[in-house]
Design a protein around this motif. Sequence first.
Motif, PDB file in Angstrom:
ATOM      1  N   HIS A 133      -1.213  10.273   8.757  1.00 17.31           N
ATOM      2  CA  HIS A 133      -0.606   9.105   9.414  1.00 17.31           C
ATOM      3  C   HIS A 133       0.510   8.467   8.588  1.00 17.31           C
ATOM      4  O   HIS A 133       1.186   7.581   9.088  1.00 17.31           O
ATOM      5  N   ASN A 134       0.626   8.822   7.296  1.00 17.00           N
ATOM      6  CA  ASN A 134       1.845   8.420   6.579  1.00 17.00           C
ATOM      7  C   ASN A 134       2.170   9.404   5.461  1.00 17.00           C
ATOM      8  O   ASN A 134       1.347  10.259   5.095  1.00 17.00           O
ATOM      9  N   PHE A 163       4.314   3.297  17.774  1.00 17.60           N
ATOM     10  CA  PHE A 163       3.420   4.155  16.975  1.00 17.60           C
ATOM     11  C   PHE A 163       2.800   5.278  17.805  1.00 17.60           C
ATOM     12  O   PHE A 163       2.483   6.341  17.277  1.00 17.60           O
ATOM     13  N   PRO A 205      -0.954   1.024  13.650  1.00 20.38           N
ATOM     14  CA  PRO A 205      -0.399   2.367  13.483  1.00 20.38           C
ATOM     15  C   PRO A 205      -1.472   3.454  13.447  1.00 20.38           C
ATOM     16  O   PRO A 205      -1.265   4.547  13.974  1.00 20.38           O
ATOM     17  N   ASP A 255       6.593  -5.172  12.640  1.00 21.25           N
ATOM     18  CA  ASP A 255       5.953  -3.893  12.356  1.00 21.25           C
ATOM     19  C   ASP A 255       4.666  -3.737  13.177  1.00 21.25           C
ATOM     20  O   ASP A 255       4.702  -3.174  14.243  1.00 21.25           O
ATOM     21  N   ARG A 256       3.533  -4.277  12.716  1.00 15.94           N
ATOM     22  CA  ARG A 256       2.260  -4.013  13.403  1.00 15.94           C
ATOM     23  C   ARG A 256       1.967  -5.031  14.506  1.00 15.94           C
ATOM     24  O   ARG A 256       2.281  -6.212  14.344  1.00 15.94           O
ATOM     25  N   TRP A 303       6.694   2.820   2.160  1.00 17.21           N
ATOM     26  CA  TRP A 303       7.205   2.223   3.398  1.00 17.21           C
ATOM     27  C   TRP A 303       7.134   0.705   3.306  1.00 17.21           C
ATOM     28  O   TRP A 303       8.086  -0.012   3.618  1.00 17.21           O
ATOM     29  N   ARG A 304       5.976   0.216   2.859  1.00 22.97           N
ATOM     30  CA  ARG A 304       5.763  -1.241   2.806  1.00 22.97           C
ATOM     31  C   ARG A 304       6.714  -1.876   1.795  1.00 22.97           C
ATOM     32  O   ARG A 304       7.236  -2.963   2.003  1.00 22.97           O
ATOM     33  N   ASP A 323       6.732   8.453   8.483  1.00 23.13           N
ATOM     34  CA  ASP A 323       7.457   7.402   7.735  1.00 23.13           C
ATOM     35  C   ASP A 323       8.887   7.814   7.397  1.00 23.13           C
ATOM     36  O   ASP A 323       9.798   7.041   7.532  1.00 23.13           O
ATOM     37  N   ARG A 375      -1.309   6.213  16.307  1.00 20.09           N
ATOM     38  CA  ARG A 375      -0.934   7.565  15.869  1.00 20.09           C
ATOM     39  C   ARG A 375      -2.069   8.555  16.173  1.00 20.09           C
ATOM     40  O   ARG A 375      -1.823   9.723  16.449  1.00 20.09           O
ATOM     41  N   CYS A 402       9.566   6.268  10.685  1.00 24.69           N
ATOM     42  CA  CYS A 402       9.077   4.942  11.086  1.00 24.69           C
ATOM     43  C   CYS A 402       9.939   3.973  10.277  1.00 24.69           C
ATOM     44  O   CYS A 402       9.872   3.961   9.048  1.00 24.69           O
ATOM     45  N   GLU A 425       0.796  -1.232   0.000  1.00 25.14           N
ATOM     46  CA  GLU A 425       0.000   0.000   0.000  1.00 25.14           C
ATOM     47  C   GLU A 425       0.828   1.282   0.000  1.00 25.14           C
ATOM     48  O   GLU A 425       0.300   2.334  -0.336  1.00 25.14           O
ATOM     49  N   SER A 426       2.110   1.186   0.378  1.00 28.60           N
ATOM     50  CA  SER A 426       2.896   2.427   0.516  1.00 28.60           C
ATOM     51  C   SER A 426       4.362   2.170   0.182  1.00 28.60           C
ATOM     52  O   SER A 426       4.798   1.026   0.106  1.00 28.60           O
ATOM     53  N   PHE A 449      -3.796   4.725   4.142  1.00 28.29           N
ATOM     54  CA  PHE A 449      -2.339   4.697   3.947  1.00 28.29           C
ATOM     55  C   PHE A 449      -1.907   4.773   2.472  1.00 28.29           C
ATOM     56  O   PHE A 449      -0.755   4.497   2.167  1.00 28.29           O
TER      57      PHE A 449
HETATM   58  O1  AHR Z   1       2.617  -0.259   9.709  1.00 27.63           O
HETATM   59  C1  AHR Z   1       3.437   0.766   9.244  1.00 27.63           C
HETATM   60  C2  AHR Z   1       2.649   1.664   8.360  1.00 27.63           C
HETATM   61  O2  AHR Z   1       2.087   0.917   7.316  1.00 27.63           O
HETATM   62  C3  AHR Z   1       3.428   2.755   7.663  1.00 27.63           C
HETATM   63  O3  AHR Z   1       3.538   3.930   8.393  1.00 27.63           O
HETATM   64  C4  AHR Z   1       2.546   2.987   6.490  1.00 27.63           C
HETATM   65  O4  AHR Z   1       3.120   3.789   5.492  1.00 27.63           O
HETATM   66  C5  AHR Z   1       2.304   1.592   6.094  1.00 27.63           C
HETATM   67  O5  AHR Z   1       1.405   1.395   5.134  1.00 27.63           O
END
Ligand code: AHR
Length: 337
Positions: free
Chosen positions: A242-243, A156, A188, A138-139, A64-65, A271, A192, A291, A61-62, A216
Motif C-alpha cells: 500500500h506504500n 485511493f 488509504p 489527504d485522508r 510521503w508524509r 506513492d 487501496r 499519490c 510515518e513515511s 505504512f
Molecule cells: O494517506 C496517504 C498515505 O499515508 C501514503 O500513501 C502513505 O505513504 C502515508 O503514510
Amino acid sequence: MIGRAMIKKISHTAIVLSLLILALPACALGPAQEAELATLPADGKKTYSDLVVGFSQVGAESEWRTGNTQSIKEAAEALGIELIFADAQQKPGNQIKAIRTFIAQQVDVIGVSPLVETGWESVFQEAKDAGIPIILVDRRASVPEDLYTAHLGSDFIEEGRRAARVMVNLLDGKGSLVELAGTPDSAPANDRYKGFREILKDYPEIKIIASENGDFTRAMGKEVMQELLEQYGDQIDALYSHNDDMAIGAIRAIEEYGLKPGDDIKIVSIDAIRDAFQAMIDGKLNATVECNPLLGPQFFDLALKVVNGEQVPKWIPSLESVYFPENAKEVLPSRRY
Ligand code: AHR
C-alpha cells in the motif's frame, strides 16, 4: 494569555469598528485607525496574510508524509499565512486534542489529515458549532458531509485499481501474491484494499494468499515480509504494498531471504517517492502508482476561498499517474518528494 490568532481577530474587530467610524468626519480618525483602513482590501475580503490556520498532521510515518508536511509548511510561509502545525505522532487522540486547541484559539480554518476514518463526529461537530470550517487534506473521515467543508486528496480506490491492473500484466493473469496493507481503519488502507480487489475479481487465477498490516512504515514492511517469507517462501510470486516505504522494507527482507525483488517476486507499490524511483532503476521494484502529497498551495487556496464565503467543491481529487522502470532514470531528478 492572548494568542496571535486572537490578536488577529481583535484586529479584524478593530477594522469593522474603523469602518463604522468612517461615517464620522475624517478628522475624527486616529493614525492607527487610518493605517488599518489603508491595509483593508477594497472588496472587504480576507487575504492570505489575514489567515490563521490550524493543521493537524498524522505523523511522520513515511517519506510521503514528510513531503506533505514540507509542502504545507512551505506554502504557508510563502503566502504569509500564520500556520499552527500539530504533529499527532500517529495517535488519533492527539489529533482530537489539537483540533480542540485550534477551536479554543479561534483559528479561521482547521486542516486535518485524519489518521483513521472513524471517531471524528463529536470533535468536528464542536468545530462546526464554533463556526470554524474543517478541510480534510489527504485522508478522508467517515462523517456526515455537513461536518466538513471540503476534502482535498487522492482517489485511493483508483490507486488500488491502478496497482491491480499493473499486477495483472506482470503476472500474466496467474500467480500467488501477498499484500502489505497500511494503517488499519485508515482511508488509504481501506480504499487501496478495495480498489485492488475490484479489478482482481476478474482474474481468478491470481490468488491473494496473505494480507498483513505493515502500518505504512519501512520497519514494519521489512518485519512483516520476513514473516511472510518464512511462512510461504518461494510460493510468493508477487507483492502488492500500500506504500513505497513498506515495499522498500520488504525489498530488504526479500534480498536477505536470498530471492531477487522485482524478478523472483514482482512488486507494485503506491506513492512514487524518490526512493521508489531508485529501486526501479536498480531493478528491484516493478511499478509505483503516484499519490501526490504536494497539497500545500491547493489547501491554502481552498482555505481562503472558504473564509471568504466562496463555494468550493466537496471533493478535489489529485491528478496522478503510474511510473515504471523504463523511464525511472529520466523522471527521478524532477521528483520533489
Ligand atoms: O494517506 C496517504 C498515505 O499515508 C501514503 O500513501 C502513505 O505513504 C502515508 O503514510
